[in-house]
Design a protein around this motif. Structure first.
Motif, PDB file in Angstrom:
ATOM      1  N   ARG A 283      45.162  69.384  49.306  1.00  0.00           N
ATOM      2  CA  ARG A 283      46.083  69.699  50.386  1.00  0.00           C
ATOM      3  C   ARG A 283      45.705  68.878  51.609  1.00  0.00           C
ATOM      4  O   ARG A 283      44.638  68.279  51.664  1.00  0.00           O
ATOM      5  N   SER A 284      46.588  68.865  52.580  1.00  0.00           N
ATOM      6  CA  SER A 284      46.412  67.987  53.735  1.00  0.00           C
ATOM      7  C   SER A 284      45.713  68.659  54.908  1.00  0.00           C
ATOM      8  O   SER A 284      45.495  68.023  55.934  1.00  0.00           O
TER       9      SER A 284
ATOM     10  N   GLN B 238      53.032  61.432  47.817  1.00  0.00           N
ATOM     11  CA  GLN B 238      52.920  62.098  46.522  1.00  0.00           C
ATOM     12  C   GLN B 238      51.552  61.797  45.914  1.00  0.00           C
ATOM     13  O   GLN B 238      51.086  60.668  45.956  1.00  0.00           O
TER      14      GLN B 238
ATOM     15  N   GLU C 233      48.686  72.068  47.953  1.00  0.00           N
ATOM     16  CA  GLU C 233      49.998  71.413  47.957  1.00  0.00           C
ATOM     17  C   GLU C 233      50.243  70.633  46.673  1.00  0.00           C
ATOM     18  O   GLU C 233      51.386  70.475  46.257  1.00  0.00           O
ATOM     19  N   TYR C 234      49.185  70.156  46.047  1.00  0.00           N
ATOM     20  CA  TYR C 234      49.304  69.376  44.824  1.00  0.00           C
ATOM     21  C   TYR C 234      48.371  69.928  43.768  1.00  0.00           C
ATOM     22  O   TYR C 234      47.245  70.345  44.079  1.00  0.00           O
TER      23      TYR C 234
ATOM     24  N   SER D 124      47.098  63.654  52.059  1.00  0.00           N
ATOM     25  CA  SER D 124      47.366  64.777  51.142  1.00  0.00           C
ATOM     26  C   SER D 124      46.155  65.203  50.335  1.00  0.00           C
ATOM     27  O   SER D 124      46.200  66.228  49.660  1.00  0.00           O
ATOM     28  N   THR D 125      45.104  64.406  50.386  1.00  0.00           N
ATOM     29  CA  THR D 125      43.875  64.759  49.666  1.00  0.00           C
ATOM     30  C   THR D 125      42.738  64.999  50.643  1.00  0.00           C
ATOM     31  O   THR D 125      41.573  64.802  50.313  1.00  0.00           O
TER      32      THR D 125
END
Length: 121
Positions: free
Chosen positions: A98-99, A1, A109-110, A30-31
């Motif tokens: 996003r990843s 997250q 995604e975030y 994720s970043t």
């Protein structure tokens, strides 16, 4: 997250400058790709700048040469330096990640909650 928190939005006049910041809770897979989107009143959300490891950068034609995206890993912060601002730059600006690899981002995604930039003529 991942938690993203933008700041720096303001009201400026045409030709002015602003620097937006995005505090990142932690860098992870994720970043891998991070970027900025904006959404003007009555329009869809568009990706305008992106950056990935190695600091390769991507820009939309509408901001190329005026905006600069950068990443400070030590401060866990993503920046967007905006110069020569125009009324058409008025929008809510969102930080995103996003990843997967970047090009000019068209999905993420975030998301952060957004920060408002208003440019008056």
């Amino acid at each position: 997250q991942v938690t993203l928190l933008e700041s720096g939005g303001d009201s400026v006049q045409t030709g002015g400058s602003l620097r937006l910041s995005c505090a990142v809770s932690a860098f992870s897979h994720s970043t891998y790709c991070m970027g900025w989107f904006r959404q003007a009143p009555g329009k869809g959300r568009e990706g305008i700048a992106a950056i990935q490891p190695g600091h390769s950068t991507y820009y939309a034609d509408s901001v190329k040469g005026r905006f600069t995206i950068s990443l400070d890993n030590a401060k866990n912060t993503l920046y967007l330096e905006m110069n020569s601002l125009k009324p058409e730059d008025t929008a809510m600006y969102y930080c995103a990640s996003r990843s997967t690899t970047c090009g000019l981002m068209n999905w993420a995604e975030y998301w952060g909650q957004g920060t408002l930039v208003t440019v008056s003529s």
